[in-house]
Motif scaffolding. Structure first.
Motif, PDB file in Angstrom:
ATOM      1  N   LEU A  73       0.821  -1.224   0.000  1.00  0.00           N
ATOM      2  CA  LEU A  73       0.000   0.000   0.000  1.00  0.00           C
ATOM      3  C   LEU A  73       0.852   1.270   0.000  1.00  0.00           C
ATOM      4  CD1 LEU A  73      -2.759  -1.201   2.479  1.00  0.00           C
ATOM      5  CD2 LEU A  73      -3.146  -0.475   0.103  1.00  0.00           C
ATOM      6  N   LEU A  74       2.116   1.157   0.375  1.00  0.00           N
ATOM      7  CA  LEU A  74       3.014   2.318   0.340  1.00  0.00           C
ATOM      8  C   LEU A  74       3.509   2.599  -1.078  1.00  0.00           C
ATOM      9  CD1 LEU A  74       5.234   1.680   3.498  1.00  0.00           C
ATOM     10  CD2 LEU A  74       3.326   3.295   3.286  1.00  0.00           C
ATOM     11  N   ARG A 170       2.365   8.780   1.040  1.00  0.00           N
ATOM     12  CA  ARG A 170       1.376   7.813   1.543  1.00  0.00           C
ATOM     13  C   ARG A 170       1.647   7.511   3.005  1.00  0.00           C
ATOM     14  NH1 ARG A 170       4.415   7.992  -2.886  1.00  0.00           N
ATOM     15  NH2 ARG A 170       5.420   5.999  -2.517  1.00  0.00           N
ATOM     16  N   LEU A 171       0.600   7.528   3.823  1.00  0.00           N
ATOM     17  CA  LEU A 171       0.681   7.166   5.250  1.00  0.00           C
ATOM     18  C   LEU A 171      -0.252   5.985   5.475  1.00  0.00           C
ATOM     19  CD1 LEU A 171       1.055   7.560   8.369  1.00  0.00           C
ATOM     20  CD2 LEU A 171      -0.516   9.493   8.220  1.00  0.00           C
ATOM     21  N   VAL A 172       0.299   4.861   5.944  1.00  0.00           N
ATOM     22  CA  VAL A 172      -0.507   3.660   6.182  1.00  0.00           C
ATOM     23  C   VAL A 172      -0.425   3.310   7.652  1.00  0.00           C
ATOM     24  CG1 VAL A 172      -0.724   1.179   5.691  1.00  0.00           C
ATOM     25  CG2 VAL A 172      -0.231   2.794   3.824  1.00  0.00           C
ATOM     26  N   LEU A 173      -1.577   3.137   8.303  1.00  0.00           N
ATOM     27  CA  LEU A 173      -1.574   2.841   9.739  1.00  0.00           C
ATOM     28  C   LEU A 173      -2.888   2.215  10.201  1.00  0.00           C
ATOM     29  CD1 LEU A 173      -1.927   6.201  11.741  1.00  0.00           C
ATOM     30  CD2 LEU A 173      -2.846   5.803   9.496  1.00  0.00           C
ATOM     31  N   PRO A 174      -2.805   1.391  11.271  1.00  0.00           N
ATOM     32  CA  PRO A 174      -4.028   0.922  11.912  1.00  0.00           C
ATOM     33  C   PRO A 174      -4.520   2.014  12.858  1.00  0.00           C
ATOM     34  CG  PRO A 174      -2.123  -0.061  12.997  1.00  0.00           C
ATOM     35  CD  PRO A 174      -1.600   0.876  11.931  1.00  0.00           C
ATOM     36  N   VAL A 175      -5.830   2.201  12.939  1.00  0.00           N
ATOM     37  CA  VAL A 175      -6.392   3.226  13.827  1.00  0.00           C
ATOM     38  C   VAL A 175      -7.547   2.628  14.607  1.00  0.00           C
ATOM     39  CG1 VAL A 175      -7.511   5.501  13.967  1.00  0.00           C
ATOM     40  CG2 VAL A 175      -5.796   5.082  12.200  1.00  0.00           C
ATOM     41  N   ARG A 181     -12.532  -2.879  16.709  1.00  0.00           N
ATOM     42  CA  ARG A 181     -12.856  -1.730  15.873  1.00  0.00           C
ATOM     43  C   ARG A 181     -11.633  -1.003  15.330  1.00  0.00           C
ATOM     44  NH1 ARG A 181     -16.067  -0.912  20.229  1.00  0.00           N
ATOM     45  NH2 ARG A 181     -15.116   1.100  20.721  1.00  0.00           N
ATOM     46  N   GLN A 182     -10.524  -1.727  15.167  1.00  0.00           N
ATOM     47  CA  GLN A 182      -9.397  -1.080  14.485  1.00  0.00           C
ATOM     48  C   GLN A 182      -9.578  -1.262  12.982  1.00  0.00           C
ATOM     49  OE1 GLN A 182      -5.603  -2.633  15.666  1.00  0.00           O
ATOM     50  NE2 GLN A 182      -5.892  -2.160  17.828  1.00  0.00           N
ATOM     51  N   VAL A 183      -9.151  -0.254  12.236  1.00  0.00           N
ATOM     52  CA  VAL A 183      -9.252  -0.333  10.783  1.00  0.00           C
ATOM     53  C   VAL A 183      -7.918   0.135  10.192  1.00  0.00           C
ATOM     54  CG1 VAL A 183     -10.276   1.977  10.560  1.00  0.00           C
ATOM     55  CG2 VAL A 183     -10.732   0.277   8.810  1.00  0.00           C
ATOM     56  N   LEU A 184      -7.534  -0.473   9.067  1.00  0.00           N
ATOM     57  CA  LEU A 184      -6.322  -0.017   8.392  1.00  0.00           C
ATOM     58  C   LEU A 184      -6.687   1.200   7.538  1.00  0.00           C
ATOM     59  CD1 LEU A 184      -3.330  -0.884   8.224  1.00  0.00           C
ATOM     60  CD2 LEU A 184      -3.875  -1.772   5.953  1.00  0.00           C
ATOM     61  N   VAL A 185      -5.938   2.273   7.734  1.00  0.00           N
ATOM     62  CA  VAL A 185      -6.220   3.537   7.054  1.00  0.00           C
ATOM     63  C   VAL A 185      -5.041   3.895   6.147  1.00  0.00           C
ATOM     64  CG1 VAL A 185      -6.529   6.041   7.427  1.00  0.00           C
ATOM     65  CG2 VAL A 185      -7.705   4.394   8.920  1.00  0.00           C
ATOM     66  N   ARG A 197      -8.473  10.105   2.416  1.00  0.00           N
ATOM     67  CA  ARG A 197      -8.419   9.079   3.443  1.00  0.00           C
ATOM     68  C   ARG A 197      -9.237   7.872   2.995  1.00  0.00           C
ATOM     69  NH1 ARG A 197      -8.866   9.283   9.787  1.00  0.00           N
ATOM     70  NH2 ARG A 197      -9.867   7.284  10.179  1.00  0.00           N
ATOM     71  N   GLU A 198      -8.593   6.696   3.023  1.00  0.00           N
ATOM     72  CA  GLU A 198      -9.306   5.448   2.713  1.00  0.00           C
ATOM     73  C   GLU A 198      -9.311   4.582   3.952  1.00  0.00           C
ATOM     74  OE1 GLU A 198      -7.548   3.686  -1.216  1.00  0.00           O
ATOM     75  OE2 GLU A 198      -6.112   5.044  -0.286  1.00  0.00           O
ATOM     76  N   GLU A 199     -10.453   3.961   4.273  1.00  0.00           N
ATOM     77  CA  GLU A 199     -10.519   2.973   5.349  1.00  0.00           C
ATOM     78  C   GLU A 199     -10.600   1.625   4.665  1.00  0.00           C
ATOM     79  OE1 GLU A 199     -13.082   3.964   8.574  1.00  0.00           O
ATOM     80  OE2 GLU A 199     -11.937   5.817   8.814  1.00  0.00           O
ATOM     81  N   LEU A 200      -9.599   0.765   4.875  1.00  0.00           N
ATOM     82  CA  LEU A 200      -9.419  -0.394   4.003  1.00  0.00           C
ATOM     83  C   LEU A 200     -10.046  -1.682   4.540  1.00  0.00           C
ATOM     84  CD1 LEU A 200      -5.833   0.670   3.050  1.00  0.00           C
ATOM     85  CD2 LEU A 200      -7.804   0.691   1.538  1.00  0.00           C
ATOM     86  N   PHE A 201      -9.617  -2.157   5.707  1.00  0.00           N
ATOM     87  CA  PHE A 201     -10.196  -3.397   6.261  1.00  0.00           C
ATOM     88  C   PHE A 201      -9.882  -3.486   7.744  1.00  0.00           C
ATOM     89  CE2 PHE A 201      -6.261  -4.321   3.907  1.00  0.00           C
ATOM     90  CZ  PHE A 201      -5.445  -4.818   4.912  1.00  0.00           C
ATOM     91  N   PRO A 202     -10.625  -4.333   8.496  1.00  0.00           N
ATOM     92  CA  PRO A 202     -10.401  -4.438   9.936  1.00  0.00           C
ATOM     93  C   PRO A 202      -9.060  -5.110  10.239  1.00  0.00           C
ATOM     94  CG  PRO A 202     -12.406  -5.632   9.282  1.00  0.00           C
ATOM     95  CD  PRO A 202     -11.735  -5.182   8.033  1.00  0.00           C
TER      96      PRO A 202
END
Ligand code: SAH
Length: 211
Positions: A73-74, A170-175, A181-185, A197-202
Motif C-alpha cells: 500500500l506504500l 502515503r501514510l498507512v496505519l491501523p487506527v 474496531r481497528q481499521v487499516l487507514v 483518506r481510505e478505510e481499508l479493512f479491519p
C-alpha cells in the motif's frame, strides 16, 4: 539460502502471492528476508506460519500477510525516504530497507530497538537510522517523508505524522481502540497538498502507547 528457504518460499507463494499481494518487489524481498532470525529462538519453528508471533515485552511481529499488504500500500519504487513507527523486531524495517532509499525508524522500547538494530547490521542493512521515542511525534527533523508506516495502533491518526507527509506521499496505519474496531487507514497527500483518506479493512494491532 538457509535451512528455512523452502518454508519461506511456500509462505510467500501461499500466504501472500496466493492471496492479494501482487507487488513483485515486495514478494521478492519477502522470499529473501530470514524471518526466523527476527523471532525469539523458541518461536523459530513457527517463523514461516502466516501468523503474528510474540517478540518479548508484550509486543508482536506482525503476520507476514499484513507486512506484505501494508508495504504494498506504500507503493515504494526505491527512491523514497520512509518513516517507520514501531521498529519492534526489525523485520518490517528490513523489508523497507530493501524497497526504499532511506529508512527512519522509531521505537519506544530500548531492548527491542537494540536487538533489531544488531540484526539489521548483521544482515548488511546500512540505509536505516533509528531513534528511541514516541512515534506519535514522528521525526520532525527529518521530515518530510514520501511514505510513513505505523505498526501499532493509535486511537486517532497522529496529526504530526500527517504534517510530516510529503506532497505525493502515503501514510498507512491501523487506527482504533485496543483489540476491537481497528481499521487499516491509508492517507494520501496529492502533489497539490490535498489529503484523501481510505478505510481499508479491519485489523488487530498492539496499541501505539501514549507517552
Ligand atoms: N513492525 C514490528 C511490529 C512491532 S509491534 C515488527 O515487524 O516486528 C509494535 C511496536 O511498536 C512495538 O515494538 C512497540 O514497542 C512499538 N510502540 C508502541 N507504542 C509506541 C510509540 N508510542 N512510539 C514508538 N514505538 C511504539
Amino acid at each position: 539460502m538457509d535451512e528455512f528457504a523452502a518454508e519461506r518460499l511456500r509462505m510467500v507463494a501461499e500466504g501472500l502471492a496466493g492471496r492479494d499481494v501482487r507487488d513483485p518487489r515486495v514478494l521478492q524481498a519477502l522470499r529473501e528476508i530470514p524471518r526466523h532470525r527476527f523471532v525469539p529462538p523458541e518461536q523459530r519453528v513457527h517463523a514461516y506460519a502466516d501468523t503474528p508471533l510474540p517478540i518479548g515485552a508484550g509486543q508482536t511481529i506482525s503476520q507476514p500477510y499484513m507486512v506484505g499488504k501494508m508495504t504494498e500500500l506504500l507503493a515504494l519504487t526505491g527512491a523514497e525516504r520512509v518513516l517507520e513507527i514501531g521498529t519492534g523486531s526489525g523485520y518490517q524495517t528490513a523489508l523497507l530497507c530493501r524497497l526504499a532509499a532511506r529508512i527512519y525508524t522509531v521505537e519506544r522500547l530500548p531492548e527491542l530497538q537494540q536487538r533489531a538494530l544488531a540484526l539489521l547490521a548483521a544482515l548488511g542493512q546500512t540505509n536505516v537510522t533509528a531513534r528511541l521515542g514516541d512515534g506519535h511525534q514522528g521525526w520532525p527533523e527529518e521530515a518530510p517523508f514520501d511514505a510513513i508506516l505505523v505498526t501499532a495502533a493509535p486511537t486517532e491518526v497522529p496529526p504530526a505524522l500527517v504534517t510530516q507527509l510529503a506532497p505525493g506521499g502515503r501514510l498507512v496505519l491501523p487506527v482504533g481502540e485496543r483489540w476491537s474496531r481497528q481499521v487499516l487507514v491509508r492517507l494520501r497527500r496529492a502533489p497539490t497538498g490535498e489529503l484523501t483518506r481510505e478505510e481499508l479493512f479491519p485489523v488487530s494491532f498492539v496499541p501505539l502507547v501514549a507517552s
